[in-house]
Design an enzyme around this catalytic site. Sequence first.
Site, PDB file in Angstrom:
ATOM      1  N   TYR A  86       0.811  -1.229   0.000  1.00  0.00           N
ATOM      2  CA  TYR A  86       0.000   0.000   0.000  1.00  0.00           C
ATOM      3  C   TYR A  86       0.844   1.279   0.000  1.00  0.00           C
ATOM      4  O   TYR A  86       0.305   2.377  -0.067  1.00  0.00           O
ATOM      5  CB  TYR A  86      -0.935   0.019   1.207  1.00  0.00           C
ATOM      6  N   HIS A 125      -4.514   6.235  -1.019  1.00  0.00           N
ATOM      7  CA  HIS A 125      -5.104   6.107   0.315  1.00  0.00           C
ATOM      8  C   HIS A 125      -4.077   6.327   1.424  1.00  0.00           C
ATOM      9  O   HIS A 125      -4.451   6.486   2.579  1.00  0.00           O
ATOM     10  CB  HIS A 125      -5.708   4.697   0.449  1.00  0.00           C
ATOM     11  N   TYR A 129      -5.423  -0.860   9.574  1.00  0.00           N
ATOM     12  CA  TYR A 129      -6.047  -0.680   8.260  1.00  0.00           C
ATOM     13  C   TYR A 129      -7.046   0.474   8.364  1.00  0.00           C
ATOM     14  O   TYR A 129      -7.622   0.741   9.415  1.00  0.00           O
ATOM     15  CB  TYR A 129      -6.680  -1.955   7.687  1.00  0.00           C
ATOM     16  N   ASN A 139     -10.088   1.371   7.601  1.00  0.00           N
ATOM     17  CA  ASN A 139     -11.479   1.385   8.072  1.00  0.00           C
ATOM     18  C   ASN A 139     -11.618   1.198   9.577  1.00  0.00           C
ATOM     19  O   ASN A 139     -12.707   1.371  10.118  1.00  0.00           O
ATOM     20  CB  ASN A 139     -12.291   0.318   7.333  1.00  0.00           C
ATOM     21  N   ASP A 190      -6.479  11.351   2.858  1.00  0.00           N
ATOM     22  CA  ASP A 190      -6.731  11.548   1.432  1.00  0.00           C
ATOM     23  C   ASP A 190      -8.161  12.009   1.170  1.00  0.00           C
ATOM     24  O   ASP A 190      -9.072  11.673   1.922  1.00  0.00           O
ATOM     25  CB  ASP A 190      -6.479  10.235   0.676  1.00  0.00           C
ATOM     26  N   ASN A 206     -14.113   6.368   5.126  1.00  0.00           N
ATOM     27  CA  ASN A 206     -14.305   5.319   6.134  1.00  0.00           C
ATOM     28  C   ASN A 206     -13.367   5.440   7.328  1.00  0.00           C
ATOM     29  O   ASN A 206     -13.733   5.099   8.451  1.00  0.00           O
ATOM     30  CB  ASN A 206     -14.176   3.930   5.497  1.00  0.00           C
TER      31      ASN A 206
END
Length: 193
Positions: free
Chosen positions: A14, A19, A64, A66, A92, A113
């Site tokens: 990632y 994100h 993570y 969320n 973001d 989220n």
Amino acid sequence: MFLIVGLGNPDRKYEKTRHNVGFDAIDAIADRYHIPVKDKKHKALCGTGVIEGTKVMLAKPQTYMNLSGESVAEILQFYKLDPDMEMLVIFDDISLDPGNIRIRKKGSAGGHNGIKNIIACTGTQGFMRIKIGVGQKPAGWDLADFVLSRFGEEDRKLVDAAIGDAMEAALLMMQGQADAAMNQFNAKKQENS
């Protein structure tokens, strides 16, 4: 102490995705002020130091995106911080073009989220935030695929410049000058769009 949280996803795959610009911003602040962000605690990578006379904790939640609120709530509780006065979240925003930032003193999750989870876990939407533009999803793209994609070379340059602006804004905000930061950076970017 003042808490600056950057949102993103852990894992190499990632890195440098849209994100993860919140993580990129924390890395940039950490580099500038020589604050290693290596301590694994409160479900985050954390580092503490002093920025312009203020004791600061930099945090990159490792839950993570969320579930970012789990980590943030734990940090706030442990250090007895007031999120409405002593916290800034950097993340973001797909409604802003690359190169733009937008500063808010409080507000709703706006469909993000990570922010949604922070609001749910902390019970407040009164915390300050800096949104870094990552561009709008192209037609036909899945949103998840888009935010987990990387920038092209030109957009990456714009985003890196925006992270520089976010650092300057963060400095003003932690010194109680959120309005000045909004006037300087929100207006600046509207002229260009």
